[in-house]
Design a protein around this motif. Structure first.
Motif, short mmCIF file in Angstrom:
data_model
loop_
_atom_site.label_atom_id
_atom_site.label_comp_id
_atom_site.label_asym_id
_atom_site.label_seq_id
_atom_site.Cartn_x
_atom_site.Cartn_y
_atom_site.Cartn_z
N THR A 94 1.36 -1.45 0.06
CA THR A 94 0.55 0.29 0.38
C THR A 94 0.83 0.97 -0.37
O THR A 94 0.05 2.13 -1.34
N ASP A 119 -1.27 5.25 -5.44
CA ASP A 119 -2.42 4.77 -4.12
C ASP A 119 -2.87 3.26 -5.47
O ASP A 119 -3.43 3.80 -6.02
N ASP A 121 -4.49 0.08 -4.17
CA ASP A 121 -4.05 -1.02 -2.83
C ASP A 121 -4.64 -2.38 -3.22
O ASP A 121 -4.79 -3.01 -2.04
#
Length: 169
Positions: A94, A119, A121
């Motif tokens: 992450t 980002d 994730d």
């Protein structure tokens, strides 16, 4: 391979062709097999003169492929690093700046690594082994031009790695 020294903190310095340096704190305590592999390849000069062959802004900068096509390796594969003793979050993909092994499938890491530039994730839970984080020079990676090695016609060569130096403290 060399083998890591117990109690030693390992850092990698990626020297780019313009002389600038990207510094990575390696996770020798969390991902010792992958750190050892990276340290071994760096000290053997494997990464010297290779390029960041894949650069996707907001996603990753990827290097470690001697063919610069996204399909090359060191000629062997590593199993995914075991996650145990509560280190699941520490090995998360992450954080921006995380350094992780790229792979062609589960348990098939070799020499290619990526540095996360945004980002993403969704990469967590896919079994990637994170083995370090950029502590200096992330801005240099953000400045790289987009490069897709599968594009036709092939794009110009990506940013070159002069060498990766390993320091021990």
């Amino acid at each position: 391979m060399y083998g890591l020294t117990e109690g030693v903190d390992y850092t990698a310095e990626i020297e780019l062709e313009n002389g600038e340096i990207v510094v990575i704190d390696l996770y020798e305590g969390l991902a010792p097999e992958h750190v050892n592999n990276f340290v071994f390849l760096a000290r053997e000069g494997f990464y010297d003169d290779l390029t960041f062959h894949r650069v996707v802004p907001g996603f990753v900068a990827q290097a470690g492929d001697p063919t610069a096509t996204g399909t090359g390796s060191a000629g062997y594969t590593l199993p995914d690093e075991p996650i145990h003793d509560g280190n699941e979050r520490a090995l998360s993909v992450t954080p921006i700046g995380i350094v992780s092994m790229a792979r062609s499938g589960l348990g098939a890491s070799s020499s290619q690594f990526f540095i996360k530039l945004g980002d993403q994730d969704h990469l967590d839970g896919q079994g990637f082994t994170s083995f370090g984080i950029v502590t200096s020079g992330l801005d240099l990676l953000y400045a790289f031009d987009t490069r897709d090695p599968a594009a036709v016609p092939a794009p110009p060569a990506g940013p070159k790695i002069v060498a990766i130096r390993i320091t021990e403290q």
